[in-house]
Design a protein around this motif. Structure first.
Motif, PDB file in Angstrom:
ATOM      1  N   GLU A 114       0.817  -1.214   0.000  1.00 44.93           N
ATOM      2  CA  GLU A 114       0.000   0.000   0.000  1.00 44.93           C
ATOM      3  C   GLU A 114       0.854   1.268   0.000  1.00 44.93           C
ATOM      4  OE1 GLU A 114      -2.297  -3.354   1.773  1.00 44.93           O
ATOM      5  OE2 GLU A 114      -0.279  -2.518   2.050  1.00 44.93           O
ATOM      6  N   LYS A 116       3.373   1.745  -1.868  1.00 43.29           N
ATOM      7  CA  LYS A 116       3.594   1.929  -3.308  1.00 43.29           C
ATOM      8  C   LYS A 116       5.033   2.200  -3.704  1.00 43.29           C
ATOM      9  CE  LYS A 116      -1.133   3.473  -4.143  1.00 43.29           C
ATOM     10  NZ  LYS A 116      -2.005   4.570  -4.613  1.00 43.29           N
ATOM     11  N   THR A 154      -5.123   2.522   7.725  1.00 47.14           N
ATOM     12  CA  THR A 154      -4.851   2.205   6.324  1.00 47.14           C
ATOM     13  C   THR A 154      -3.884   3.212   5.735  1.00 47.14           C
ATOM     14  OG1 THR A 154      -7.061   1.262   6.075  1.00 47.14           O
ATOM     15  CG2 THR A 154      -5.910   1.879   4.055  1.00 47.14           C
ATOM     16  N   ARG A 156      -2.550   5.462   2.940  1.00 47.01           N
ATOM     17  CA  ARG A 156      -3.253   6.082   1.817  1.00 47.01           C
ATOM     18  C   ARG A 156      -2.342   6.912   0.919  1.00 47.01           C
ATOM     19  NH1 ARG A 156      -8.698   5.636   2.302  1.00 47.01           N
ATOM     20  NH2 ARG A 156      -9.481   4.838   4.299  1.00 47.01           N
TER      21      ARG A 156
END
Length: 444
Positions: A114, A116, A154, A156
């Motif tokens: 996540e 990236k 999470t 983001r």
């Protein structure tokens, strides 16, 4: 007016472009000819200005940190460094990029997908987020400079190099917070966001945070400072001196917390019909706008730059293959010196974004790539994608080159080395690959 924003962090050494004699596009003369002979010119003045700015920030940062301790709702905490499990050596498990070796200097532990991308610092260190939620700064030898536990929630955004209260930091949007760690020592900080989905952009030297339909915020003294955005304007970048650059068809603003926006300052090269001008995006102090060309048949991209005494025209050029009515995407390089401009797919057109224009701010040119580039990624000195079904690498520094089907994409450059990601059985790692001695270097 505000002082001229300086580049956030240019690499200490820009890697010399390399290409193998066989890396070319067979039967695509126009494509390769369009970039032949181009070389990057980062001037000594730019580098010396950046060095002076960073030196000054060391002093200012100490003051800012003290202010943060007194004012912020999140008192900073010193990072307790635990070395992350970097593996020395090893063979990259896929096809390496042509210019770099398969034998690695080191590989990271399993990373959090996540997050990236990794974040490069000074061309010698890299920030990573591991699958077990460790944020770490690792040097080019694989040693852990500092590490810290990632807050819950999470993830983001990617881990991003930015400025917080005049000190460099690695920041990330996690849950309903913007969390950060100071580059120099890993000191932790953070601020609560209006919501988990609050948009954050990183085009200036400090995060720009969307707080409502007509307000944005930047970080001041460790807290959110709200800025009112005029109706019809787009806020594009935030700066540590406390101003936000914004633009609209009618002109530009430099907005500050607690101050009325006033009337827009007109663009220096306005469109013949102002309502046709569109603000695309920003890249550091540069703001990209586009409007129909004087012939009415094409689109012209105009780059304006925040110079400290206002926002002035820097350069302009026709966007190859674009026509009035086309929406455009802006793919900025991490070096903030060039970008790819691509047409944006409409809801009825499911194709990927395709661009034929390479906008080089240092040379003041808009170059036709010779074919529609479907953009995969853009890093400091090159972009990856496909042209007419062929995998290619394009750059302002070297001829466009053909990639083999098995060749991996570079995630970022670290000095003269490459950071390349592998993925196997759902596990992702980053590998540091040294230059391939068998591939000749293209001299500058």
């Amino acid at each position: 007016m505000s002082p001229a924003p300086a580049p956030l962090s240019l690499p200490d050494t820009t890697p010399a472009p390399r290409r193998h004699p066989t890396r070319h596009l067979a039967g695509a003369t126009a494509l390769t000819a369009s970039l032949t002979g181009l070389r990057r010119r980062i001037t000594k003045r730019q580098l010396s200005v950046a060095a002076v700015v960073l030196a000054a920030l060391v002093v200012v940062g100490a003051i800012a940190l003290a202010m943060h301790t007194m004012v912020s709702g999140d008192a900073p905490s010193q990072s307790a460094t635990t070395a992350v499990a970097v593996t020395p050596g090893g063979e990259f498990p896929a096809g390496p990029p042509l210019e770099w070796a398969k034998s690695a200097t080191w590989s990271s532990p399993v990373l959090m997908p996540e997050a990236k991308k990794v974040a490069v610092v000074d061309g010698t260190k890299v920030g990573i987020v591991t699958a077990d939620r460790q944020v770490a700064l690792v040097d080019d030898q694989g040693s852990t400079v500092w590490s810290h536990h990632l807050p819950g929630g999470t993830v983001r955004s990617p881990l991003t190099l930015t400025m917080i209260d005049n000190s460099r930091a690695l920041a990330i949007h996690v849950g309903d917070r913007l969390a950060w760690w100071m580059v120099d020592d890993g000191t932790e900080g953070g601020v609560a966001l209006p919501s988990e989905t609050a948009p954050i952009t990183w085009r200036g030297d400090t995060p720009l945070i969307g707080t409502s339909t007509d307000t944005v915020a930047l970080i001041q003294a460790g807290q959110l400072a709200t800025v009112k955005v005029p109706q019809g304007a787009t806020a594009v970048s935030a700066w540590t001196d406390g101003h936000v650059n914004a633009g609209a068809p009618t002109g530009w603003w430099q907005l500050k917390p607690g101050q009325e926006a006033g009337n827009a300052h007109p663009w220096e090269t306005p469109a013949s019909k102002p309502e046709t001008l569109t603000v695309i995006d920003a890249m550091g102090p540069a703001i990209a706008t586009v409007h129909p060309s004087s012939t009415g048949k094409g689109l012209e991209v105009v780059i304006h730059q925040d110079t400290g005494d206002g926002i002035h025209r820097l350069m302009a050029g026709q966007v190859p293959g674009a026509k009035p009515g086309d929406a455009l995407n802006w793919f900025p390089s991490s070096s903030r010196t060039w970008a790819i401009v691509a047409t944006r797919p409409t809801s009825a057109d499911k194709k990927a974004a395709e661009g034929r224009a390479l906008v080089d701010l240092q040379r003041g040119t808009v170059t036709d790539l010779g074919g529609p580039l479907s953009v995969a990624s853009v890093i400091a000195d090159r972009a990856f994608g496909t042209i007419n079904g062929q995998r290619v690498v394009v750059s302002p520094d070297a001829p466009t080159g053909l990639m083999s089907p098995s060749e991996s994409v570079v995630e970022e450059v670290l000095g003269r080395n490459a950071l390349v990601r592998s993925s196997s059985n759902g596990q992702e790692r980053i590998w540091l690959l040294p230059p391939n001695p068998a591939v000749p270097t293209v001299k500058k």
